[in-house]
Write a protein that holds these residues in place. Structure first.
Motif, short mmCIF file in Angstrom:
data_model
loop_
_atom_site.label_atom_id
_atom_site.label_comp_id
_atom_site.label_asym_id
_atom_site.label_seq_id
_atom_site.Cartn_x
_atom_site.Cartn_y
_atom_site.Cartn_z
N THR A 55 -20.62 -29.53 -16.89
CA THR A 55 -20.88 -28.01 -16.48
C THR A 55 -20.70 -28.22 -14.96
N THR A 56 -21.19 -26.93 -14.34
CA THR A 56 -21.41 -26.99 -13.14
C THR A 56 -22.36 -27.97 -12.12
N ASP A 57 -23.53 -28.02 -13.12
CA ASP A 57 -24.53 -29.27 -12.62
C ASP A 57 -24.74 -30.29 -13.69
N TYR A 58 -23.73 -30.50 -14.58
CA TYR A 58 -24.13 -31.69 -15.41
C TYR A 58 -22.75 -32.67 -15.53
N TYR A 59 -22.88 -33.64 -15.60
CA TYR A 59 -21.77 -34.68 -15.81
C TYR A 59 -21.99 -35.68 -16.78
N PRO A 60 -21.42 -36.09 -17.87
CA PRO A 60 -21.84 -37.21 -18.76
C PRO A 60 -21.82 -38.55 -18.40
N GLU A 61 -22.73 -39.20 -18.77
CA GLU A 61 -22.79 -40.69 -18.28
C GLU A 61 -21.46 -41.33 -18.55
N LYS A 62 -21.07 -42.25 -17.77
CA LYS A 62 -19.76 -43.07 -18.13
C LYS A 62 -19.92 -43.76 -19.29
N ALA A 63 -20.96 -44.40 -19.72
CA ALA A 63 -21.04 -45.21 -20.83
C ALA A 63 -20.85 -44.23 -22.10
N TYR A 64 -21.31 -43.10 -22.01
CA TYR A 64 -21.23 -41.95 -22.99
C TYR A 64 -19.86 -41.66 -23.17
N ILE A 65 -19.08 -41.34 -22.08
CA ILE A 65 -17.75 -40.91 -22.29
C ILE A 65 -16.97 -41.98 -23.03
N PHE A 66 -17.18 -43.35 -22.60
CA PHE A 66 -16.38 -44.33 -23.30
C PHE A 66 -16.83 -44.54 -24.68
N THR A 67 -17.92 -44.57 -24.98
CA THR A 67 -18.33 -44.74 -26.45
C THR A 67 -17.82 -43.64 -27.07
N PHE A 68 -18.10 -42.38 -26.71
CA PHE A 68 -17.56 -41.20 -27.45
C PHE A 68 -15.95 -41.16 -27.86
N LEU A 69 -15.40 -41.41 -26.66
CA LEU A 69 -14.06 -41.15 -26.93
C LEU A 69 -13.38 -42.38 -27.67
N LEU A 70 -13.97 -43.39 -27.71
CA LEU A 70 -13.45 -44.63 -28.47
C LEU A 70 -13.75 -44.42 -30.07
N SER A 71 -15.03 -43.74 -30.41
CA SER A 71 -15.33 -43.65 -31.83
C SER A 71 -15.03 -42.27 -32.22
N SER A 72 -14.74 -41.25 -31.51
CA SER A 72 -14.64 -39.98 -31.95
C SER A 72 -13.33 -40.01 -32.70
N ARG A 73 -12.40 -40.70 -32.63
CA ARG A 73 -11.39 -40.84 -33.23
C ARG A 73 -11.30 -41.20 -34.77
N LEU A 74 -12.59 -41.65 -35.20
CA LEU A 74 -12.94 -41.86 -36.50
C LEU A 74 -13.18 -40.43 -37.26
N PHE A 75 -13.27 -39.46 -36.70
CA PHE A 75 -13.57 -38.12 -37.21
C PHE A 75 -12.78 -36.74 -36.93
N ILE A 76 -12.12 -37.15 -35.68
CA ILE A 76 -11.51 -36.22 -35.18
C ILE A 76 -10.00 -36.66 -34.36
N GLU A 77 -8.87 -36.19 -34.38
CA GLU A 77 -7.82 -36.67 -33.55
C GLU A 77 -8.00 -36.20 -32.41
N PRO A 78 -7.57 -37.19 -31.35
CA PRO A 78 -7.77 -36.95 -29.81
C PRO A 78 -7.09 -35.56 -29.31
N HIS A 79 -5.91 -35.09 -30.11
CA HIS A 79 -5.52 -33.97 -29.49
C HIS A 79 -6.40 -32.78 -29.84
N GLU A 80 -7.05 -32.72 -31.16
CA GLU A 80 -7.85 -31.76 -31.55
C GLU A 80 -9.17 -31.79 -30.73
N LEU A 81 -9.58 -32.96 -30.32
CA LEU A 81 -10.79 -33.13 -29.74
C LEU A 81 -10.64 -32.61 -28.34
N LEU A 82 -9.43 -32.78 -27.49
CA LEU A 82 -9.24 -32.34 -26.24
C LEU A 82 -8.97 -30.90 -26.23
#
Length: 466
Positions: A55-82
Motif C-alpha cells: 500500500t502507500t505505507d506498507y511493503y511486505p517483508e522479503k522473507a514473506y514474499i518468497f515464502t508465500f510465492l513459493l507455497s501459494s501454488r499449492l492452493f492457487i495458480e500463479p496467473h490467478e494469484l497475480l
C-alpha cells in the motif's frame, strides 16, 4: 519516492538472514492472520494474499514474499494469484477513477513495481505464460500516467525477464539434446565394445581436473531448476478445491533432468571400471575415481561424490574381488563413511552443514560451492510436505510449514547461484555427457567376462544374459 530498500536477492535466502519474524500491527490479527510469538503461523488464503499487497505505507517483508510465492501454488495458480493481486491494487488504490490521485500513486507505484520485480527475479518460469505478462502490462498502464519513470522501470523488468527466460530455455534445450543423444547410446552396449572406445583416463587423467569439470556440470544443471519445482513435484489436490489439482501438467522437467544426470554418472563410473580387460587397469580406474570423489568432497560437490560412490557400489563392480584386492581401499572407506546412510545420513549432514557454513563466510567463489546430495534434498522436502497438512482443520493455510519449506528451498537457491570458479574443459564435459554407458545387463556381462561367476546364481544369470 525512491524504491523501497530491500536486501539483494541472495541475502534474502540465506538461512541466517531468513527471519520468519513479521512485523504485526493490530489489524493484522483481525485481518485473518494468526501470530504466535510474533511469527505468522496460519491464515486464510485471502488474508495471506492481502498481506502480500503493498500500500502507500506498507511493503511486505522479503522473507514473506518468497515464502508465500513459493507455497501459494499449492492452493492457487500463479496467473490467478497475480490477477487477484492486481484487482485488489486497482480497488484499494482506486486506479479505475477517471482522475487519479497522483500523490498517492507516487507513493504506491515504486512498491508495486518492486513486488513485481521480486516475483519475476525469483520465479521467472511463472512468466512463461502470456496471461502473466498481460497482468504486468495492465498494471503499468494504470500507474504510468503519474510518473514517466515507471515506463522505464517496467521495460527494464521485462527485458531482464526475457533474457533470463531465454538463457533458461537455451540451457534446457541443450540438456534435452544431450539427453536424447545419450539415451540412444544407453542401449548400445549389451556386451563389451571394441577397444576403439575411448575411456575416461585418455580424456582426463587428473582427478582434480575431473572433479572440477563435474562441478561445472552440476552447477550448470542446478542453475536451471526453479525453486517452485520442489513444490510442484508434490502437488496434490487442494482439499478446498476438490475438482482439480493445481497444475494440470507438472512443471518439474529440470528437476527430473538433474536426477537423470546423477544416474548417468553412476552408470558411467561403473562402465569405466568394468570395461578394461586387465585387472591392473580396472584397479587403476577405481583408484582414479576414489581420488576424484575425494576432490569432489573437498570442493563441496556432494552430488557427484555420491554418484561416484553409488557407481562403485553397484554389484557388477563390487563383485570384482580380484580387482578390488589390488586397490588401496582405505581412502574409499573414509569416503563411504562420510556418505553412510545410517542415522539418516548423519555424517553427510554434518559435512553439508560445514560446507554451508564455509559458504556463508566465504571470500571466494571457490569456498562458496555447496552442491547437496540432491535426491536426499528432495526426500527431505517430500517428507516435510507429507508430514504436515497444507491446511489446518479450520481451512486456514498452515503457514508455519511453509516457512520451514522456504528455509530449505531458500538455502538451495543461494547455493545454485554460485558462479563456477573453475575453467571449463569442453572436451571433458562432452565426454561426461556423451560417452556410451552399459545398461545394467551390459554391466553384468562385462563384469562376468572380467572375473568369471563365483556361484550358481551368478552362473545362471550369466547364461541367461548370453
Amino acid at each position: 519516492e525512491g524504491m523501497p530498500q530491500t536486501l539483494s536477492s541472495t541475502s534474502m535466502f540465506t538461512p541466517c538472514s531468513f527471519s520468519p519474524h513479521l512485523h504485526t500491527s493490530k489489524e493484522d490479527e483481525q485481518g485473518g492472520l494468526i501470530f504466535q510469538d510474533g511469527n505468522l503461523t496460519s491464515a486464510s488464503l485471502d488474508a495471506l494474499i492481502q498481506h502480500l499487497i503493498p500500500t502507500t505505507d506498507y511493503y511486505p517483508e522479503k522473507a514473506y514474499i518468497f515464502t508465500f510465492l513459493l507455497s501459494s501454488r499449492l492452493f492457487i495458480e500463479p496467473h490467478e494469484l497475480l490477477s487477484r493481486v492486481c484487482h485488489k491494487c486497482i480497488e484499494q488504490q482506486r486506479l479505475d477513477d477517471p482522475v487519479l490521485d497522483k500523490a498517492r500513486i507516487r507513493k504506491f507505484g515504486p512498491k508495486i513495481l518492486q513486488l513485481l520485480t521480486e516475483w519475476t527475479e525469483t520465479f521467472p518460469y511463472d512468466f512463461q505464460e502470456e496471461r502473466m505478462i498481460g497482468h504486468l502490462k495492465d498494471m503499468i498502464h494504470r500507474i504510468a500516467p503519474c510518473d514517466e519513470a515507471y515506463w522505464k522501470k517496467m521495460n527494464q523488468l521485462l527485458q531482464t525477464l526475457n533474457q533470463k527466460l531465454a538463457t533458461l530455455s537455451h540451457g534446457q534445450e541443450g540438456i534435452v539434446k544431450i539427453s536424447a543423444a545419450v539415451s540412444d547410446k544407453l542401449v548400445a552396449f549389451k556386451s563389451k565394445p571394441p577397444s576403439i572406445q575411448r575411456e575416461i583416463l585418455s580424456v582426463c587423467s587428473d582427478p582434480y581436473t575431473l572433479a572440477q569439470q563435474l562441478t561445472h556440470v552440476e552447477l550448470e544443471r542446478l542453475s536451471h531448476i526453479g525453486p517452485e519445482e520442489f513444490v510442484q513435484a508434490f502437488v496434490h489436490k487442494d482439499p478446498l478445491d476438490g475438482t482439480k489439482p493445481c497444475f494440470s501438467e507438472q512443471k518439474t522437467s529440470n528437476l527430473e533432468a538433474y536426477v537423470k544426470w546423477f544416474n548417468r554418472l553412476c552408470y558411467l563410473v561403473a562402465t569405466e571400471i568394468c570395461m578394461p580387460a586387465k585387472k591392473k587397469q580396472r584397479a587403476q580406474v577405481i583408484e582414479f575415481f576414489i581420488d576424484v570423489a575425494r576432490e569432489c568432497f573437498n570442493i563441496g560437490n556432494f552430488n557427484s561424490l555420491m554418484a561416484i560412490i553409488s557407481g562403485m557400489n553397484m554389484s557388477p563392480v563390487s563383485r570384482l574381488k580380484k580387482t578390488w584386492s589390488k586397490v588401496k581401499t582405505a581412502k574409499f572407506f573414509i569416503l563411504e563413511h562420510q556418505m553412510d546412510p545410517t542415522g539418516n545420513f548423519y555424517n553427510y549432514r554434518t559435512a553439508l552443514r560445514g560446507a554451508a557454513h564455509r559458504s556463508l563466510t566465504a571470500h571466494s567463489n571457490r569456498e562458496k560451492i555447496v552442491i547437496p546430495f540432491f535426491s536426499l534434498l528432495i526426500k527431505d522436502i517430500y517428507f516435510l510436505n507429507e508430514g504436515c497438512a497444507n491446511r489446518l482443520p479450520n481451512g486456514h493455510v498452515n503457514f508455519e510449514k511453509f516457512l520451514e519449506l522456504a528455509k530449505q528451498v531458500g538455502e538451495f537457491i543461494t547455493w545454485k547461484q554460485v558462479e563456477c570458479p573453475f575453467e571449463q574443459d569442453a572436451n571433458i564435459i562432452h565426454y561426461l555427457h556423451t560417452a556410451p554407458i552399459f545398461t545394467e545387463d551390459g554391466l553384468y556381462l562385462a563384469s562376468y567376462e572380467s572375473e568369471s561367476p563365483e556361484n550358481q546364481t551368478e552362473k545362471d544369470r550369466w547364461k541367461s544374459l548370453r
